[in-house]
Design an enzyme around this catalytic site. Structure first.
Site, PDB file in Angstrom:
ATOM      1  N   ASP A   1      -8.615   3.078   7.892  1.00 34.40           N
ATOM      2  CA  ASP A   1      -8.054   3.304   6.557  1.00 34.40           C
ATOM      3  C   ASP A   1      -8.974   4.193   5.737  1.00 34.40           C
ATOM      4  O   ASP A   1     -10.186   4.206   5.978  1.00 34.40           O
ATOM      5  CB  ASP A   1      -7.805   1.954   5.841  1.00 34.40           C
ATOM      6  CG  ASP A   1      -9.074   1.168   5.547  1.00 34.40           C
ATOM      7  OD1 ASP A   1      -9.854   0.903   6.482  1.00 34.40           O
ATOM      8  OD2 ASP A   1      -9.305   0.833   4.375  1.00 34.40           O
TER       9      ASP A   1
ATOM     10  N   GLU B   1      -8.696  -0.211  -3.360  1.00 33.18           N
ATOM     11  CA  GLU B   1      -7.669  -0.537  -2.373  1.00 33.18           C
ATOM     12  C   GLU B   1      -6.340   0.037  -2.858  1.00 33.18           C
ATOM     13  O   GLU B   1      -5.903  -0.244  -3.976  1.00 33.18           O
ATOM     14  CB  GLU B   1      -7.525  -2.054  -2.200  1.00 33.18           C
ATOM     15  CG  GLU B   1      -8.610  -2.704  -1.365  1.00 33.18           C
ATOM     16  CD  GLU B   1      -8.394  -2.558   0.147  1.00 33.18           C
ATOM     17  OE1 GLU B   1      -7.417  -1.895   0.567  1.00 33.18           O
ATOM     18  OE2 GLU B   1      -9.223  -3.120   0.891  1.00 33.18           O
TER      19      GLU B   1
ATOM     20  N   TYR C   1      -6.740   1.484   2.401  1.00 37.89           N
ATOM     21  CA  TYR C   1      -5.371   1.026   2.198  1.00 37.89           C
ATOM     22  C   TYR C   1      -5.318  -0.463   2.502  1.00 37.89           C
ATOM     23  O   TYR C   1      -6.149  -1.005   3.237  1.00 37.89           O
ATOM     24  CB  TYR C   1      -4.329   1.803   2.999  1.00 37.89           C
ATOM     25  CG  TYR C   1      -4.411   1.809   4.507  1.00 37.89           C
ATOM     26  CD1 TYR C   1      -4.535   0.645   5.257  1.00 37.89           C
ATOM     27  CD2 TYR C   1      -4.309   3.009   5.198  1.00 37.89           C
ATOM     28  CE1 TYR C   1      -4.584   0.679   6.634  1.00 37.89           C
ATOM     29  CE2 TYR C   1      -4.360   3.055   6.577  1.00 37.89           C
ATOM     30  CZ  TYR C   1      -4.505   1.884   7.292  1.00 37.89           C
ATOM     31  OH  TYR C   1      -4.556   1.925   8.656  1.00 37.89           O
ATOM     32  N   THR C   2      -4.320  -1.140   1.882  1.00 38.50           N
ATOM     33  CA  THR C   2      -4.271  -2.600   1.963  1.00 38.50           C
ATOM     34  C   THR C   2      -3.611  -3.094   3.243  1.00 38.50           C
ATOM     35  O   THR C   2      -3.798  -4.225   3.634  1.00 38.50           O
ATOM     36  CB  THR C   2      -3.477  -3.162   0.786  1.00 38.50           C
ATOM     37  OG1 THR C   2      -2.183  -2.549   0.784  1.00 38.50           O
ATOM     38  CG2 THR C   2      -4.173  -2.873  -0.535  1.00 38.50           C
TER      39      THR C   2
END
Ligand SMILES: [Zn+2]
Length: 278
Positions: free
Chosen positions: A178, A121, A53-54
């Site tokens: 993440d 992403e 995840y960003t």
């Protein structure tokens, strides 16, 4: 060998005479690459798919990922634009090239996963900490739909096996959390992407134990190492081991990722090994 040489010469001669063989040679200015012969004994650079995840919104994510420090092959927006009924994702790096998304990492004995993976992403802010505790930003259904379509295409084209579809936290559990416990691993599995244990097999490996009862630490470490994680097998429940257990739980039992070596976690690991790496 002689015959092969003759064939090359003859081929060149025919080309020179007919001047019609441009598709089999590429003039690169100082030399010519002759591309008539193809070797089938090759494999792909791409052997793993890594999810992230960003931790920021779309505009900020694109700015960072097109900067000098990090990069990734694909970015999936949290609200993808739809064109002709299909979600639009950003491709920032060609799949043949190495993007800089994984950092120091290891999975199933392969280190430095950038060289051997495609990275995705997903725009998602990750953990949200409040006085009431930590919650996680959800992955909206439209984004999940786009992730599924993109990931399914990649694992199909590169024949990436289920246990090699991983999170950043799986391949770098000491540094990364993440794509987090809200990531739709189960939905991906239901659509043919990645691994998931069968309930019946988990129950069988639980073998009547209380799911919350403690498991043997060394035995669980060994299972996680066999599945792919970089983890010691010394039976010591230190911080490093707890982080690996938490990474595994975020992926396969997101309801409780406290990092405790409980019997249910042990049974899930055993069920995954039996199903995918017997
Ligand atoms: Zn990441």
């Amino acid at each position: 060998m002689k015959r092969h040489r003759f064939a090359l010469l003859a081929g060149g001669l025919v080309c020179a005479l007919l001047a019609a063989c441009s598709s089999t040679q590429i003039d690169r200015g100082a030399y010519i690459a002759y591309t008539r012969y193809h070797a089938p004994s090759v494999d792909s650079r791409v052997r793993f798919l890594v999810m992230h995840y960003t931790q920021s919104g779309e505009a900020r994510s694109l700015a960072v990922l097109t900067g000098d420090d990090v990069s990734v092959h694909y970015v999936v927006p949290d609200a993808p634009r739809i064109e002709n009924g299909e979600p639009v994702v950003y491709q920032l790096v060609p799949e043949t090239e190495r993007a800089w998304h994984a950092g120091k990492s290891e999975w199933q004995g392969t280190t430095e996963l950038n060289a051997a993976s495609i990275g995705i992403e997903n725009v998602n802010v990750g953990p949200i900490d409040t006085p009431q505790g930590r919650t996680w930003a959800p992955y909206p259904p439209a984004q999940v739909d786009a992730i599924v379509k993109l990931a399914k295409d990649i694992v199909t084209r590169y024949k990436i096996p289920p246990t090699r579809v991983v999170g950043h936290s799986d391949i770098a559990p000491q540094r990364k959390i993440d794509p987090g416990p809200a990531f739709p691993w189960r939905t991906l599995y239901d659509n043919g992407v990645g691994a998931w244990p069968d309930d019946a097999m988990v129950a069988q490996h639980l073998a009547g134990r209380d799911p919350k009862s403690p498991a043997d630490v060394a035995a669980l470490q060994q299972k996680l190492q066999r599945y792919g994680y970089e983890i010691a097998t010394d039976g010591v429940l230190d911080e490093k081991t707890r982080r690996v257990i938490a990474a595994f739980q975020m992926h396969f039992r997101p309801a409780d990722y406290a990092g405790n070596p409980d019997a249910e976690t042990d049974a899930i690991a055993a069920a995954l090994l039996e199903k995918y790496l017997p």
